[in-house]
Design an enzyme around this catalytic site. Structure first.
Site, PDB file in Angstrom:
ATOM      1  CB  SER A   1      -0.899   0.000   1.237  1.00 40.98           C
ATOM      2  OG  SER A   1      -1.632  -1.204   1.327  1.00 40.98           O
TER       3      SER A   1
ATOM      4  N   GLY B   1       6.015  -0.454   0.593  1.00 36.80           N
ATOM      5  CA  GLY B   1       6.775   0.718   0.993  1.00 36.80           C
ATOM      6  C   GLY B   1       6.930   0.783   2.501  1.00 36.80           C
ATOM      7  CB  ALA B   2       8.898   1.469   4.951  1.00 35.40           C
TER       8      ALA B   2
ATOM      9  CD  GLU C   1       0.769  -1.407   4.844  1.00 35.23           C
ATOM     10  OE1 GLU C   1       0.691  -0.631   3.885  1.00 35.23           O
ATOM     11  OE2 GLU C   1       1.173  -1.052   5.974  1.00 35.23           O
TER      12      GLU C   1
ATOM     13  CE  LYS D   1       4.401  -1.680   5.453  1.00 34.43           C
ATOM     14  NZ  LYS D   1       4.175  -0.657   4.405  1.00 34.43           N
ATOM     15  N   GLY D   2       2.283   2.280   8.277  1.00 36.94           N
ATOM     16  CA  GLY D   2       0.946   2.541   8.794  1.00 36.94           C
ATOM     17  C   GLY D   2       0.445   3.938   8.586  1.00 36.94           C
TER      18      GLY D   2
END
Length: 238
Positions: free
Chosen positions: A30, A88-89, A109, A100-101
């Site tokens: 994402s 991604g990160a 994820e 992440k988040g």
């Protein structure tokens, strides 16, 4: 987003797609860089450069994009393997620990990254940090009825947690699981991501947090050198 950052993201997304092989089950991440990767995968499938690919998405947005591009999809519960996950990160430290988040989909994820035989992280050079959480807040997904209690417990652990509010609707952000997100800052950053991930997840009312520890196998970094976008594989420290 600047033109240079877009070029870095595009370069690293293309480098990640180049690692996908025929017949793979691929975890589709994402975020903006992952979206470029999904678009690149869709283009290769449409051109006949790849075949027999199945995607496992990590967010509603990714599912919609992949479906629009004609990428065959499979639910995580119906998947007996994921050969390669690409995501991604928001931050990456020298030991390949991640935050992440930012898009509030870190639960799915992390499930996909954990299932994958190999997990590649794709970032531009602005996401590399020496210490996590000095700049980017740590997301913690919590049950709606527990956010105040969890906020208090995080405070006792040295964190300042705020409920993430939505920008296009009244009220808080609601995750795909129907939960809320607390964004947490620790004053001096996160010195021990492994211990903190465990300690936060042990709090009653917490579903998952955005620390991804010991999951990344490779970090691909998009960067600009002499005005040209390129990609390097980051060397792990520690």
């Amino acid at each position: 987003m600047s033109d240079l950052q877009t070029q870095m993201k595009q370069a690293v997304a293309e480098a990640a797609v180049a690692q996908i092989r025929d017949g793979m089950v691929v975890g589709l991440g994402s975020g903006s860089t992952a979206a470029l990767m999904i678009e690149g995968l869709g283009a290769r499938l449409a051109a006949g450069q790849l075949r027999d690919i199945v995607g496992v998405t990590t967010s509603f947005q990714g599912e919609v994009l992949a479906a629009e591009l004609g990428i065959p999809l499979r639910a995580l519960n119906a998947t007996d393997r994921i050969d390669l996950a690409i995501d991604g990160a928001d931050e990456v430290d020298p030991s390949f620990q991640l935050i992440k988040g930012g898009g509030a989909c870190h639960v799915q994820e992390k499930l996909v990254a954990d299932r994958a035989e190999r997990f590649i992280v794709v970032v531009d050079s602005t996401k590399l940090v020496r210490c996590l959480n000095l700049d980017f807040l740590l997301p913690v997904e919590v049950l709606p009825g527990a956010w105040v209690q969890v906020q208090s417990r995080l405070k006792s652990m040295g964190g300042v947690a705020e409920l993430r509010m939505a920008t296009r609707k009244a009220g808080p952000v609601v995750t795909d699981q129907g939960n809320l997100v607390l964004d947490v800052r620790f004053e001096n950053g996160i010195s021990d991501p492994i211990a903190l991930e465990r300690d936060i997840n042990n709090l009653p009312g917490v579903l998952e947090n955005g620390l991804f520890v010991n999951l990344a196998d490779e970090v691909l970094v998009g960067e600009i050198k002499d005005g040209v976008a390129g990609v390097r594989s980051l060397d792990r420290v520690g």
